[in-house]
Design a protein around this motif. Structure first.
Motif, PDB file in Angstrom:
ATOM      1  N   LEU A   1       6.009 -10.522   0.822  1.00  0.00           N
ATOM      2  CA  LEU A   1       5.706  -9.361   1.658  1.00  0.00           C
ATOM      3  C   LEU A   1       6.820  -8.318   1.631  1.00  0.00           C
ATOM      4  O   LEU A   1       6.545  -7.114   1.603  1.00  0.00           O
ATOM      5  N   ASP A   2       8.077  -8.750   1.593  1.00  0.00           N
ATOM      6  CA  ASP A   2       9.183  -7.778   1.603  1.00  0.00           C
ATOM      7  C   ASP A   2       9.319  -7.014   0.291  1.00  0.00           C
ATOM      8  O   ASP A   2      10.021  -6.008   0.223  1.00  0.00           O
ATOM      9  N   SER A   3       8.631  -7.444  -0.777  1.00  0.00           N
ATOM     10  CA  SER A   3       8.695  -6.711  -2.043  1.00  0.00           C
ATOM     11  C   SER A   3       7.513  -5.749  -2.227  1.00  0.00           C
ATOM     12  O   SER A   3       7.480  -4.980  -3.183  1.00  0.00           O
ATOM     13  N   ILE A   4       6.547  -5.793  -1.317  1.00  0.00           N
ATOM     14  CA  ILE A   4       5.376  -4.919  -1.419  1.00  0.00           C
ATOM     15  C   ILE A   4       5.658  -3.634  -0.654  1.00  0.00           C
ATOM     16  O   ILE A   4       5.951  -3.672   0.541  1.00  0.00           O
ATOM     17  N   PRO A   5       5.591  -2.470  -1.334  1.00  0.00           N
ATOM     18  CA  PRO A   5       5.864  -1.197  -0.652  1.00  0.00           C
ATOM     19  C   PRO A   5       4.887  -0.931   0.489  1.00  0.00           C
ATOM     20  O   PRO A   5       3.778  -1.471   0.527  1.00  0.00           O
ATOM     21  N   HIS A   6       5.301  -0.069   1.404  1.00  0.00           N
ATOM     22  CA  HIS A   6       4.440   0.348   2.507  1.00  0.00           C
ATOM     23  C   HIS A   6       3.152   0.941   1.946  1.00  0.00           C
ATOM     24  O   HIS A   6       3.160   1.644   0.941  1.00  0.00           O
ATOM     25  N   ALA A   7       2.027   0.669   2.599  1.00  0.00           N
ATOM     26  CA  ALA A   7       0.699   1.161   2.209  1.00  0.00           C
ATOM     27  C   ALA A   7       0.281   0.640   0.833  1.00  0.00           C
ATOM     28  O   ALA A   7      -0.419   1.304   0.081  1.00  0.00           O
ATOM     29  N   HIS A   8       0.695  -0.583   0.499  1.00  0.00           N
ATOM     30  CA  HIS A   8       0.295  -1.265  -0.728  1.00  0.00           C
ATOM     31  C   HIS A   8      -0.233  -2.653  -0.375  1.00  0.00           C
ATOM     32  O   HIS A   8       0.079  -3.187   0.687  1.00  0.00           O
ATOM     33  N   VAL A   9      -1.009  -3.221  -1.290  1.00  0.00           N
ATOM     34  CA  VAL A   9      -1.516  -4.578  -1.126  1.00  0.00           C
ATOM     35  C   VAL A   9      -1.336  -5.352  -2.428  1.00  0.00           C
ATOM     36  O   VAL A   9      -1.374  -4.767  -3.513  1.00  0.00           O
ATOM     37  N   ALA A  10      -1.122  -6.652  -2.306  1.00  0.00           N
ATOM     38  CA  ALA A  10      -1.110  -7.544  -3.462  1.00  0.00           C
ATOM     39  C   ALA A  10      -2.505  -8.135  -3.573  1.00  0.00           C
ATOM     40  O   ALA A  10      -3.068  -8.607  -2.583  1.00  0.00           O
ATOM     41  N   LEU A  11      -3.079  -8.084  -4.779  1.00  0.00           N
ATOM     42  CA  LEU A  11      -4.458  -8.494  -4.994  1.00  0.00           C
ATOM     43  C   LEU A  11      -4.581  -9.522  -6.104  1.00  0.00           C
ATOM     44  O   LEU A  11      -3.781  -9.519  -7.044  1.00  0.00           O
TER      45      LEU A  11
ATOM     46  N   THR B   1      -7.072  -0.011 -16.301  1.00  0.00           N
ATOM     47  CA  THR B   1      -7.726  -0.161 -15.004  1.00  0.00           C
ATOM     48  C   THR B   1      -9.245  -0.017 -15.158  1.00  0.00           C
ATOM     49  O   THR B   1      -9.721   0.602 -16.115  1.00  0.00           O
ATOM     50  N   ALA B   2      -9.967  -0.576 -14.202  1.00  0.00           N
ATOM     51  CA  ALA B   2     -11.429  -0.518 -14.207  1.00  0.00           C
ATOM     52  C   ALA B   2     -11.914  -0.722 -12.783  1.00  0.00           C
ATOM     53  O   ALA B   2     -11.136  -1.033 -11.880  1.00  0.00           O
ATOM     54  N   PHE B   3     -13.227  -0.553 -12.581  1.00  0.00           N
ATOM     55  CA  PHE B   3     -13.810  -0.906 -11.288  1.00  0.00           C
ATOM     56  C   PHE B   3     -13.676  -2.414 -11.126  1.00  0.00           C
ATOM     57  O   PHE B   3     -13.866  -3.168 -12.081  1.00  0.00           O
ATOM     58  N   GLY B   4     -13.360  -2.856  -9.913  1.00  0.00           N
ATOM     59  CA  GLY B   4     -13.196  -4.282  -9.714  1.00  0.00           C
ATOM     60  C   GLY B   4     -13.348  -4.702  -8.265  1.00  0.00           C
ATOM     61  O   GLY B   4     -13.313  -3.879  -7.344  1.00  0.00           O
ATOM     62  N   VAL B   5     -13.521  -6.005  -8.087  1.00  0.00           N
ATOM     63  CA  VAL B   5     -13.566  -6.642  -6.779  1.00  0.00           C
ATOM     64  C   VAL B   5     -12.427  -7.651  -6.757  1.00  0.00           C
ATOM     65  O   VAL B   5     -12.230  -8.393  -7.726  1.00  0.00           O
ATOM     66  N   GLY B   6     -11.666  -7.656  -5.664  1.00  0.00           N
ATOM     67  CA  GLY B   6     -10.549  -8.590  -5.584  1.00  0.00           C
ATOM     68  C   GLY B   6     -10.283  -9.050  -4.167  1.00  0.00           C
ATOM     69  O   GLY B   6     -10.846  -8.527  -3.208  1.00  0.00           O
ATOM     70  N   ARG B   7      -9.404 -10.033  -4.075  1.00  0.00           N
ATOM     71  CA  ARG B   7      -9.023 -10.602  -2.778  1.00  0.00           C
ATOM     72  C   ARG B   7      -7.593 -10.199  -2.457  1.00  0.00           C
ATOM     73  O   ARG B   7      -6.711 -10.258  -3.312  1.00  0.00           O
ATOM     74  N   VAL B   8      -7.373  -9.765  -1.213  1.00  0.00           N
ATOM     75  CA  VAL B   8      -6.034  -9.391  -0.755  1.00  0.00           C
ATOM     76  C   VAL B   8      -5.231 -10.672  -0.530  1.00  0.00           C
ATOM     77  O   VAL B   8      -5.637 -11.545   0.231  1.00  0.00           O
ATOM     78  N   LEU B   9      -4.094 -10.759  -1.228  1.00  0.00           N
ATOM     79  CA  LEU B   9      -3.201 -11.901  -1.067  1.00  0.00           C
ATOM     80  C   LEU B   9      -2.122 -11.615  -0.030  1.00  0.00           C
ATOM     81  O   LEU B   9      -1.755 -12.482   0.744  1.00  0.00           O
ATOM     82  N   ARG B  10      -1.618 -10.394  -0.059  1.00  0.00           N
ATOM     83  CA  ARG B  10      -0.609  -9.930   0.900  1.00  0.00           C
ATOM     84  C   ARG B  10      -0.864  -8.450   1.152  1.00  0.00           C
ATOM     85  O   ARG B  10      -1.328  -7.734   0.275  1.00  0.00           O
ATOM     86  N   SER B  11      -0.518  -7.993   2.343  1.00  0.00           N
ATOM     87  CA  SER B  11      -0.772  -6.597   2.673  1.00  0.00           C
ATOM     88  C   SER B  11       0.393  -6.001   3.445  1.00  0.00           C
ATOM     89  O   SER B  11       0.914  -6.615   4.371  1.00  0.00           O
ATOM     90  N   ASN B  12       0.763  -4.797   3.040  1.00  0.00           N
ATOM     91  CA  ASN B  12       1.734  -4.007   3.783  1.00  0.00           C
ATOM     92  C   ASN B  12       1.030  -2.741   4.273  1.00  0.00           C
ATOM     93  O   ASN B  12       1.546  -1.633   4.161  1.00  0.00           O
ATOM     94  N   ASP B  13      -0.200  -2.932   4.739  1.00  0.00           N
ATOM     95  CA  ASP B  13      -1.036  -1.862   5.279  1.00  0.00           C
ATOM     96  C   ASP B  13      -1.881  -2.469   6.390  1.00  0.00           C
ATOM     97  O   ASP B  13      -2.583  -3.456   6.161  1.00  0.00           O
ATOM     98  N   ASP B  14      -1.832  -1.890   7.578  1.00  0.00           N
ATOM     99  CA  ASP B  14      -2.550  -2.438   8.735  1.00  0.00           C
ATOM    100  C   ASP B  14      -4.067  -2.479   8.545  1.00  0.00           C
ATOM    101  O   ASP B  14      -4.759  -3.214   9.241  1.00  0.00           O
ATOM    102  N   LYS B  15      -4.613  -1.687   7.605  1.00  0.00           N
ATOM    103  CA  LYS B  15      -6.063  -1.641   7.397  1.00  0.00           C
ATOM    104  C   LYS B  15      -6.577  -2.854   6.614  1.00  0.00           C
ATOM    105  O   LYS B  15      -7.780  -3.101   6.578  1.00  0.00           O
TER     106      LYS B  15
END
Length: 191
Positions: free
Chosen positions: A38-48, A82-96
């Motif tokens: 989590l501490d390596s993910i920038p603000h308003a970013h998510v790990a997917l 990059t392409a259209f895709g569906v993924g799962r959030v593993l970590r989030s630095n965004d409240d949304k």
């Protein structure tokens, strides 16, 4: 979550393919280290973790090196495609977005894992809705929308009409034919 550091495989464009089918000279696979802590993910970013990627015809145009203005810009060389895709959030630095959310994006890196700005996410999906996730990339995605515009907005055929679908074996054509059938039309497809 036990995953803090991963080795992620990703596809990138090493050279433009102006003609023919792209080969291993053009598209290459590499492994890159990626921190999902989590501490390596920038603000308003998510790990997917991508679950499904849509391989659409417009992607070929983005690999040509030609700037014809018909589609979105070319893929930059040596960058993950990059392409259209569906993924799962593993970590989030965004409240949304929360860990475990399933999301749809138009700019999904073609990789095992990725960290992206949350602004590229189109929306959250509800896996409990009973809709198979790949459908968000086909009949409920770009191809389905293009077919719907063609049949319902532009063509607007009436029941009993004859509807000719060119390229009926393609993603858009298959959905367009089904939409016309649902409207009570006689559908003739060409492939």
């Amino acid at each position: 979550m036990a995953l803090d550091k991963v080795e992620s495989k990703e596809w990138y464009l090493a050279a433009y393919a102006a003609q023919g089918v792209p080969t291993t000279e053009h598209l290459k696979l590499r492994t890159v280290p990626l921190s999902l802590s989590l501490d390596s993910i920038p603000h308003a970013h998510v790990a997917l973790q991508p679950l499904f990627i849509s391989v659409d015809p417009y992607l070929r145009t983005k690999m040509s090196g030609r700037h014809d203005g018909l589609y979105s810009p070319q893929f930059p060389l040596n960058q993950v495609i990059t392409a259209f895709g569906v993924g799962r959030v593993l970590r989030s630095n965004d409240d949304k977005y929360a860990e475990g959310d399933v999301v749809l994006s138009a700019l999904f890196p073609v990789a095992e894992y990725c960290v992206v700005p949350s602004a590229v996410l189109i929306r959250k999906l509800d896996p409990a809705a009973g809709i198979p996730l790949p459908e968000y990339l086909s009949c409920l995605g770009l191809t389905g929308f293009a077919a719907w515009v063609g049949i319902h907005l532009l063509g607007d055929p009436k029941p009993g009409s004859n509807v000719f679908i060119s390229a009926a074996a393609g993603g858009v054509g298959m959905v367009a034919g089904q939409l016309a059938k649902l409207k009570g039309c006689r559908v003739i497809g060409s492939t």
